[in-house]
Enzyme design. Structure first.
Site, PDB file in Angstrom:
ATOM      1  N   TRP A 133      42.935  67.443  40.334  1.00 58.17           N
ATOM      2  CA  TRP A 133      41.994  66.359  40.029  1.00 58.17           C
ATOM      3  C   TRP A 133      42.532  65.458  38.914  1.00 58.17           C
ATOM      4  CZ3 TRP A 133      37.253  64.243  41.230  1.00 58.17           C
ATOM      5  CH2 TRP A 133      36.676  63.437  40.240  1.00 58.17           C
ATOM      6  N   MET A 134      42.297  64.151  39.064  1.00 60.60           N
ATOM      7  CA  MET A 134      42.608  63.186  37.996  1.00 60.60           C
ATOM      8  C   MET A 134      41.421  62.249  37.847  1.00 60.60           C
ATOM      9  SD  MET A 134      45.668  60.329  37.940  1.00 60.60           S
ATOM     10  CE  MET A 134      45.294  59.728  39.577  1.00 60.60           C
ATOM     11  N   ASN A 135      41.114  61.798  36.616  1.00 57.58           N
ATOM     12  CA  ASN A 135      40.185  60.666  36.479  1.00 57.58           C
ATOM     13  C   ASN A 135      40.738  59.622  35.515  1.00 57.58           C
ATOM     14  OD1 ASN A 135      38.816  63.148  35.128  1.00 57.58           O
ATOM     15  ND2 ASN A 135      37.637  61.554  34.169  1.00 57.58           N
ATOM     16  N   ASP A 136      40.054  59.285  34.458  1.00 57.11           N
ATOM     17  CA  ASP A 136      40.343  58.061  33.684  1.00 57.11           C
ATOM     18  C   ASP A 136      41.805  57.906  33.227  1.00 57.11           C
ATOM     19  OD1 ASP A 136      37.668  58.713  33.683  1.00 57.11           O
ATOM     20  OD2 ASP A 136      37.418  58.601  31.522  1.00 57.11           O
ATOM     21  N   GLN A 152      43.149  61.709  32.483  1.00 55.45           N
ATOM     22  CA  GLN A 152      42.244  62.853  32.506  1.00 55.45           C
ATOM     23  C   GLN A 152      42.616  63.725  33.704  1.00 55.45           C
ATOM     24  OE1 GLN A 152      38.811  63.023  30.292  1.00 55.45           O
ATOM     25  NE2 GLN A 152      40.750  62.549  29.286  1.00 55.45           N
ATOM     26  N   TRP A 195      38.998  64.477  26.148  1.00 52.21           N
ATOM     27  CA  TRP A 195      38.490  63.376  26.956  1.00 52.21           C
ATOM     28  C   TRP A 195      39.195  62.074  26.610  1.00 52.21           C
ATOM     29  CZ3 TRP A 195      32.460  64.433  27.395  1.00 52.21           C
ATOM     30  CH2 TRP A 195      32.276  65.582  28.193  1.00 52.21           C
ATOM     31  N   THR A 196      38.591  60.987  27.070  1.00 52.05           N
ATOM     32  CA  THR A 196      39.295  59.701  27.109  1.00 52.05           C
ATOM     33  C   THR A 196      39.581  59.102  25.731  1.00 52.05           C
ATOM     34  OG1 THR A 196      38.803  59.121  29.334  1.00 52.05           O
ATOM     35  CG2 THR A 196      38.847  57.293  27.816  1.00 52.05           C
ATOM     36  N   ASP A 260      34.879  57.712  23.884  1.00 56.63           N
ATOM     37  CA  ASP A 260      35.906  56.815  24.415  1.00 56.63           C
ATOM     38  C   ASP A 260      36.282  55.677  23.460  1.00 56.63           C
ATOM     39  OD1 ASP A 260      35.466  58.485  26.615  1.00 56.63           O
ATOM     40  OD2 ASP A 260      34.120  57.061  27.585  1.00 56.63           O
TER      41      ASP A 260
HETATM   42  N1  DQQ Z   1      35.537  60.487  31.573  1.00 58.73           N
HETATM   43  C1  DQQ Z   1      34.417  59.633  31.347  1.00 58.73           C
HETATM   44  C2  DQQ Z   1      34.540  59.362  29.878  1.00 58.73           C
HETATM   45  C3  DQQ Z   1      34.920  60.687  29.347  1.00 58.73           C
HETATM   46  C4  DQQ Z   1      35.855  61.219  30.378  1.00 58.73           C
HETATM   47  C5  DQQ Z   1      34.438  58.410  32.205  1.00 58.73           C
HETATM   48  C6  DQQ Z   1      35.690  62.689  30.679  1.00 58.73           C
HETATM   49  O1  DQQ Z   1      33.350  58.873  29.312  1.00 58.73           O
HETATM   50  O2  DQQ Z   1      35.548  60.576  28.075  1.00 58.73           O
HETATM   51  O3  DQQ Z   1      34.820  58.729  33.526  1.00 58.73           O
HETATM   52  O4  DQQ Z   1      36.569  63.087  31.719  1.00 58.73           O
END
Ligand code: DQQ
Length: 652
Positions: A133-136, A152, A195-196, A260
C-alpha cells in the site's frame, strides 16, 4: 558525515506533555499494551463477519496473485466472493483510506478476476512501490542531482496501516530507484504512524523535514528530522530530533485534528513560517506558526485561513505562482508579480481544492481573490481520483512540481490479491494561468516525453455527428495522446439555447446526446466497444448564446466487472475566445490521466477493463453530438515503460 548540530542552538523546545503520557520514551511494554488495547477496541466495534474478512486480508497481505487451474481467482467453492471493505482511516484519526464505493457491505459480489487481468493493471510509467500500500506524497525535493520522493507506505500489506516513509530517487522524475525505508515508527511520538510531512531546504543547503507523528496515544504531533549525512546525495539515513515532538495540538484543537505541516517559507522578519491543517467544528482551518530554528515555534494569533463547512483540512499546501513568467517560484518568494495558492485536501470528500489569492506577510493571513471559489468550495486540482497532493520547488529547473496520490477504485479484496494499491500521478508542472486569472495550469513534466516511442498522426479528421471511428495505433495500453477539436461553426450558431444545467457526473455520460456534444476520444476500448472509457468535451449553449464547455471522463462502461467504482467525472473548463478545444491523455494500464486546455481542468481515472487489455485494447474517436460535426487532429505516441526498481545494493 553526521552533522551533530544541523540547526541553530535551541533552548527548551517548550513541549507540553500530552494527556495520559505515562512513558514518553515508549518502552516495548507500553507499545504492546497499546496494540492490545487497540485490538480490543477494534474487535468490539466490528461485527464477527468483518473480523473474519479482516483476518483473511491480513493473512494474505503479502500474497501475490495466484490463480486456480482455470486462472480464476474466485473462491474455491466456485462462488464469487462477497466484497466486504473495512473502514480504517477515521478510526485512526485520518480520512477514509478504503474505497468508499464498497461501504454497502455484502451488496456486491466480486468479479472472477484472473491473474492476467490483475497483472495488466500495474502501471508502466507511473511511480509505484514494488508491492503493498502507498498513499500521500511526502517531502519531495531536489538535492545534489537527485529528485527525492518519500511516500506514505505500509510495508506489511496492500491496505492502509503501519505507516512508514518509503523513499525513492530519480535523476529525471520518470525512472526511479527504490531506497530503504527513510523513517519507521520507532519512537513513542510516531508509534502509530510516521505520517505526512514536508521538506524545507535552508539557504545554506541543509534539509529540514517536518512530519506528523501519530503517538502511542494517537495524538497528532509534529516532529523534526534531518539527514544523518548531508554529503550523501541519496539521503539514505534520517535522524529524528531528540527533542521531538516540536509541536503538540494547541488548546481548542482536538488531538486528532492537527496534522501535515507544510514546507516552511521565510517571513520579511527572517523567521520561518509554516501552516498546519485542522478544523474547528465544521470550519476547515490552517493554523500558522513562526520559528527561528525549527525546534521552537510560536503559534500566531488568528488563522492563516479558514472556510466554514469544509471540515478537516489535510495536507495543506501554500506556494507562490508568478503572474509575469512561465516559471516556478521558491516558496519564500513574494512581490507584486506574485499570487499565492492555498490548497487543502478535504477529509470529508477526499478531494484536493485550491484557490488563488493574496498573502499578507505582516499579519500572517491569506485572502482568496474570489470568496465564492475559496479553498474547498471552488476549484479542484483534479476531478477524478487525486488526493493529499503536495508541491515542491525544483531549484534545478526553476519549476514547481505537483505530486498527487491516486488511489484505487476497485475493491480492497482485489488489491490484496494484486499485492499492491495506489499509484502517484505523473508529476505535474504548475503555472498560474495568466489568461483566465482564475485557474492553474497543470501539465505532465516535460521529461515524460522522453518515454515517447513511435507516433501516429491524424490530421483534420472530419467526425460527423453520431459517428465513431477506430484510430489504428497498434497497441493501446501505454499512450500519450494530444488532440485538438474544432466544432463546426454553423452548428454552434444554429444550436438552440438551453437553460438545463449540465454536469458531467449526472447528465447521462457519453451516451447522452446533445446538439454540441459529447465528442472526444475513447480509450481502453475493446473492438466491440463493450468496454470503453470516453474522455470528452460537452458544449452547452445557455441563455444569451453563452457557450460553456465541460470536460468529462465516463467510466460507466470501462469494465464489465461489477466490483469496481465506475463514476462519471469532470467539470467546467474555461475556453477563451479564439482557443481550439485541446486535450492530452496519458494512458498507462489502469490509469487514464487527462488534461484539458493546457491543464486548466484535469481528471485522473482508475479503470479496470476485463477485455480491453493487452493486445485487445483499442482507441476510438467519437462524436455523439446530434448536430455538430467536429474536425479532430491527433498525435498519438506509444509510451515506453519507465525503469522503477530497487537501487543496486553494491552502490549503496
Ligand atoms: N494521510 C492523510 C494525512 C495523514 C496521512 C491524508 C496518514 O492527513 O498525515 O491522506 O497516512
Amino acid at each position: 558525515m553526521v552533522d551533530p548540530n544541523p540547526f541553530l542552538p535551541v533552548s527548551n523546545p517548550g513541549y507540553t506533555p500530552l494527556p495520559g503520557e505515562a512513558n514518553p520514551i515508549g518502552s516495548p511494554v507500553t507499545r504492546r499494551r497499546s496494540i492490545c488495547l487497540c485490538l480490543a477496541v477494534v474487535s468490539g466495534l466490528l461485527a464477527l463477519d468483518l473480523i473474519v474478512v479482516l483476518i483473511g486480508y491480513r493473512g494474505s497481505d503479502n500474497v501475490q496473485v495466484h490463480g486456480n487451474e482455470s486462472g480464476s481467482l474466485a473462491a474455491s467453492s466456485g462462488q464469487p466472493e462477497i466484497v466486504r471493505p473495512v473502514s480504517r482511516g477515521p478510526v485512526a484519526g485520518v480520512s477514509e483510506k478504503a474505497n468508499g464505493h464498497f461501504a454497502d457491505v455484502g451488496r456486491l459480489r466480486s468479479f472472477p478476476w484472473n491473474n492476467s487481468m490483475l497483472s495488466w493493471q500495474r502501471t508502466a510509467f507511473h511511480f509505484q512501490p514494488e508491492k503493498n500500500w502507498m498513499n500521500d506524497p511526502n517531502g519531495p525535493l531536489f538535492y545534489k542531482g537527485w529528485y527525492h520522493f518519500f511516500y506514505q507506505y505500509n510495508p506489511n500489506g496492500a491496505i492502509w496501516g503501519d505507516i512508514v516513509w518509503g523513499h525513492a530517487v530519480s535523476r529525471d522524475l520518470i525512472h526511479w530507484l527504490h531506497l530503504p525505508l527513510a523513517m519507521v515508527p520507532d519512537q513513542w511520538y510516531d508509534f502509530n504512524g510516521v505520517w505526512t510531512g514536508s521538506a524545507t531546504i535552508l539557504p545554506d543547503g541543509k534539509i529540514v523535514m517536518l512530519y506528523t507523528g501519530a503517538t502511542n496515544e494517537s495524538v497528532q504531533v509534529q516532529n523534526l528530522a534531518y539527514p544523518a549525512d548531508p554529503s550523501d546525495p541519496l539521503l539514505i539515513k534520517w535522524i529524528k530530533y531528540s527533542g521531538n515532538p516540536v509541536l503538540v495540538p494547541p488548546p481548542g484543537i482536538h488531538h486528532k485534528d492537527f496534522r501535515d505541516p507544510t514546507t516552511a517559507w521565510l517571513t520579511s522578519e527572517g523567521k520561518w513560517r509554516i501552516i498546519i491543517g485542522s478544523k474547528i467544528n465544521r470550519t476547515g482551518i490552517a493554523l500558522v506558526y513562526d520559528t527561528k530554528d525549527f525546534k521552537t515555534y510560536e503559534l500566531l494569533d488568528g488563522l492563516f485561513h479558514g472556510v466554514p463547512g469544509t471540515g478537516m483540512w489535510e495536507c495543506v499546501d501554500f506556494y507562490p505562482v508568478s503572474k509575469a513568467e512561465d516559471c516556478g517560484l521558491d516558496t519564500s518568494i513574494n512581490g507584486p508579480e506574485v499570487k499565492h495558492v492555498v490548497k487543502a485536501s478535504l477529509d470529508d470528500d477526499r478531494h484536493d481544492y485550491y484557490a488563488i489569492g493574496t498573502y499578507h506577510d505582516k499579519n500572517s493571513t491569506w485572502v482568496p481573490d474570489n470568496p465564492e471559489i475559496d479553498v474547498g468550495i471552488g476549484i479542484r486540482y483534479d476531478y477524478g481520483v487525486f488526493y493529499a497532493s503536495k508541491t515542491f520547488y525544483d531549484q534545478d529547473k526553476s519549476r514547481r512540481i505537483l505530486w498527487g496520490w491516486i488511489g484505487e477504485s476497485d475493491s480492497e479484496f482485489a488489491d490484496v490479491k494484486k499485492g499492491w494499491a495506489s499509484i502517484q500521478s505523473i508529476p505535474r508542472t504548475i503555472l498560474f494561468d495568466n489568461k483566465t486569472g482564475t485557474h492553474l495550469l497543470q501539465w505532465p513534466v516535460q521529461e515524460v516525453e522522453s518515454l515517447r516511442l513511435r507516433s501516429n498522426e491524424f490530421d483534420k479528421v472530419q467526425v460527423k455527428a453520431g459517428s465513431v471511428m477506430k484510430l489504428d495505433v497498434g497497441s493501446a495500453t501505454q499512450l500519450d495522446i494530444e488532440a485538438e477539436f474544432e466544432v463546426d461553426k454553423e452548428a454552434l450558431d444554429k444550436a438552440p439555447e438551453s437553460n438545463v444545467t449540465f454536469s458531467c457526473s449526472s447528465s447521462g455520460g457519453s451516451v447522452k446526446r446533445g446538439a454540441l456534444g459529447p465528442f472526444g476520444v475513447s480509450v481502453l476500448a475493446d473492438e466491440a466497444l463493450s468496454e470503453q472509457t470516453p474522455v470528452y468535451f460537452y458544449i452547452v449553449k445557455g441563455n444569451g448564446g453563452k457557450l460553456t464547455t465541460h470536460f468529462c471522463t465516463d467510466q460507466s462502461r470501462s469494465s464489465e466487472a461489477t466490483d469496481v467504482n465506475k463514476p462519471i467525472y469532470g467539470s467546467y473548463v474555461p475556453v477563451l475566445e479564439g482557443e481550439k478545444l485541446s486535450l492530452r491523455i496519458l494512458v498507462d494500464h489502469s490509469i487514464v490521466e487527462s488534461f484539458a486546455q493546457g491543464g486548466r481542468t484535469c481528471i485522473a481515472s482508475r479503470v479496470y477493463p476485463t477485455k480491453a487489455i493487452y493486445g485487445a485494447a483499442r482507441l476510438f474517436l467519437f462524436n455523439n453530438a446530434t448536430d455538430a460535426s467536429v474536425t479532430a487532429s491527433l498525435k498519438i505516441w506509444q509510451m515506453n515503460s519507465a525503469f522503477i526498481r530497487p537501487y543496486p545494493s553494491e552502490n549503496k
